[in-house]
Design a protein around this motif. Structure first.
Motif, PDB file in Angstrom:
ATOM      1  N   UNK A  97       0.850  -1.190   0.000  1.00 22.01           N
ATOM      2  CA  UNK A  97       0.000   0.000   0.000  1.00 22.01           C
ATOM      3  C   UNK A  97       0.886   1.240   0.000  1.00 22.01           C
ATOM      4  N   UNK A  98       0.455   2.270  -0.732  1.00 25.03           N
ATOM      5  CA  UNK A  98       1.293   3.448  -0.916  1.00 25.03           C
ATOM      6  C   UNK A  98       0.500   4.731  -0.708  1.00 25.03           C
ATOM      7  N   UNK A  99       1.108   5.695  -0.020  1.00 26.41           N
ATOM      8  CA  UNK A  99       0.603   7.064   0.014  1.00 26.41           C
ATOM      9  C   UNK A  99       1.594   7.920  -0.768  1.00 26.41           C
ATOM     10  N   UNK A 155      -4.206   3.719   3.445  1.00 26.87           N
ATOM     11  CA  UNK A 155      -3.019   2.857   3.421  1.00 26.87           C
ATOM     12  C   UNK A 155      -2.903   2.037   4.697  1.00 26.87           C
ATOM     13  N   UNK A 156      -3.176   2.688   5.834  1.00 25.72           N
ATOM     14  CA  UNK A 156      -3.084   1.980   7.113  1.00 25.72           C
ATOM     15  C   UNK A 156      -4.163   0.908   7.214  1.00 25.72           C
ATOM     16  N   UNK A 168      -8.356   4.923  13.890  1.00 28.59           N
ATOM     17  CA  UNK A 168      -7.095   5.611  13.603  1.00 28.59           C
ATOM     18  C   UNK A 168      -7.056   7.011  14.200  1.00 28.59           C
ATOM     19  N   UNK A 169      -8.151   7.418  14.836  1.00 26.60           N
ATOM     20  CA  UNK A 169      -8.199   8.754  15.419  1.00 26.60           C
ATOM     21  C   UNK A 169      -8.319   9.860  14.397  1.00 26.60           C
ATOM     22  N   UNK A 202       0.660   6.550  14.114  1.00 27.80           N
ATOM     23  CA  UNK A 202       0.157   5.492  13.227  1.00 27.80           C
ATOM     24  C   UNK A 202       1.307   4.654  12.675  1.00 27.80           C
ATOM     25  N   UNK A 203       2.398   5.324  12.320  1.00 24.07           N
ATOM     26  CA  UNK A 203       3.553   4.602  11.785  1.00 24.07           C
ATOM     27  C   UNK A 203       4.118   3.651  12.835  1.00 24.07           C
TER      28      UNK A 203
END
Length: 251
Positions: free
Chosen positions: A83-85, A163-164, A136-137, A191-192
Motif C-alpha cells: 500500500x502506498x501514500x 493505506x493503514x 485511527x483517530x 500510526x507509523x
C-alpha cells in the motif's frame, strides 16, 4: 533479523537523458521502519513509484517475501500487500470519503450479480469507513462530502487512513505529514509506530530529521539516483544523516 518483506535489487530507471535511479538496492523488514532519505531529485519518489507499480524499472528486480514479481500496475502491488501514500495522495476529488477509502475495493450488494454490475453497498461502506477512521483517530466532519471540498490536512489523513487500513504487510509513505499541522503530524507518527508494532514493513520518505529519528529503525540515503549510504539510526546522528544527504560524508 527476519527475512525481508520486500527486496529491491539493482533497480535503474531513466527518463530520456535523466538517470533517476542507478543500480539501487534495499530491503525493508517486517516490524521495522526504513527511512528513505535524499535531497530533491535524489530518486526517492521514483523508487517508491517503481515498487508501487506506477513506473516500470528499466532493469533490476523487486521481490515480495522472497519471490520476484513484475509489478506492472498499482493493482498488482496492492494484490501483493503493498500500500502506498504518494505525494499527490491519489484521491479522486469527486468521490466522497468512504468511496475513496474503498477505491478499487468497493463493497457490493445483490450477491454475484450485484458484484458483476457494480451495485454498491454504500451504507456498509460508510459504516466501515466511519469505524476505520475512528480506530485511527482521524476525524472528518462528513464522510459524504467529496474529498475535493476538504482541507489539505483532511485529504492527507484520508490517504494515510486508506493505506493503514489496507496495508497489512508493506506500507510506503511519501512525505505523509508534509501538509499537516503539528498535532496531525504527530498522529501520523503514532500510526507509523502502530504499523511497526503490528509487524508491518514500512518505508518512509520525509525531509524532517526529527520524524526520521523518532520513528525509524534504519535509513537508506540516495544521492543523484544512487545509494549513498545505509545505516542503523542508533549508530549515527542527525548531522551524519545530513552529511550523507549532501555528499559531505560517504557511506
Amino acid at each position: 533479523m527476519t527475512a525481508p518483506a520486500l527486496s529491491v535489487r539493482n533497480i535503474s530507471k531513466s527518463f530520456r537523458a535523466v538517470q533517476a535511479l542507478d543500480d539501487v538496492s534495499l530491503d525493508i523488514h517486517p516490524g521495522r521502519v526504513t527511512a528513505l532519505l535524499g535531497d530533491n531529485g535524489a530518486g526517492k519518489s521514483t523508487l517508491v513509484k517503481c515498487i508501487a507499480g506506477v513506473y516500470q524499472p528499466d532493469s533490476g528486480t523487486i521481490s515480495v517475501d522472497g519471490t520476484v514479481h513484475r509489478i506492472a500496475t498499482p493493482d498488482v502491488a496492492r494484490s501483493l500487500g503493498v500500500e502506498t501514500v504518494h505525494q499527490n495522495l491519489s484521491l479522486i476529488d469527486t468521490l466522497n470519503v468512504a468511496e475513496n477509502l474503498f477505491l478499487n475495493r468497493e463493497r457490493t450488494r445483490g450477491g454475484g450479480f450485484g458484484a458483476r454490475i457494480g451495485l454498491l453497498n454504500k451504507r456498509r461502506m460508510l459504516r466501515e469507513c466511519e469505524s476505520t477512521l475512528a480506530k485511527l483517530g482521524i476525524v472528518i466532519p462528513s464522510l459524504r462530502r467529496p474529498v475535493g471540498l476538504l482541507s489539505g490536512g483532511q485529504r492527507q489523513a484520508i490517504a494515510i487512513g486508506r493505506a493503514v487500513a489496507w496495508g497489512q504487510r508493506i506500507v510506503l509513505l511519501d512525505e505523509p505529514a508534509a501538509a499537516l499541522g503539528v498535532e496531525q503530524a504527530q498522529r501520523v507518527m503514532d500510526l507509523i509506530l502502530s504499523l511497526r508494532d503490528a509487524g508491518v514493513a514500512v518505508l518512509l520518505i520525509t525531509h524532517n530529521m526529527d520524524r526520521v529519528t523518532a520513528v525509524s529503525d534504519n535509513a537508506v540515503i540516495l544521492r543523484q539516483g544512487r545509494k549513498a549510504a545505509e545505516v542503523e539510526l542508533d549508530q549515527v546522528s542527525k548531522d551524519d544523516l545530513v552529511a550523507f544527504i549532501t555528499g559531505a560524508k560517504a557511506g
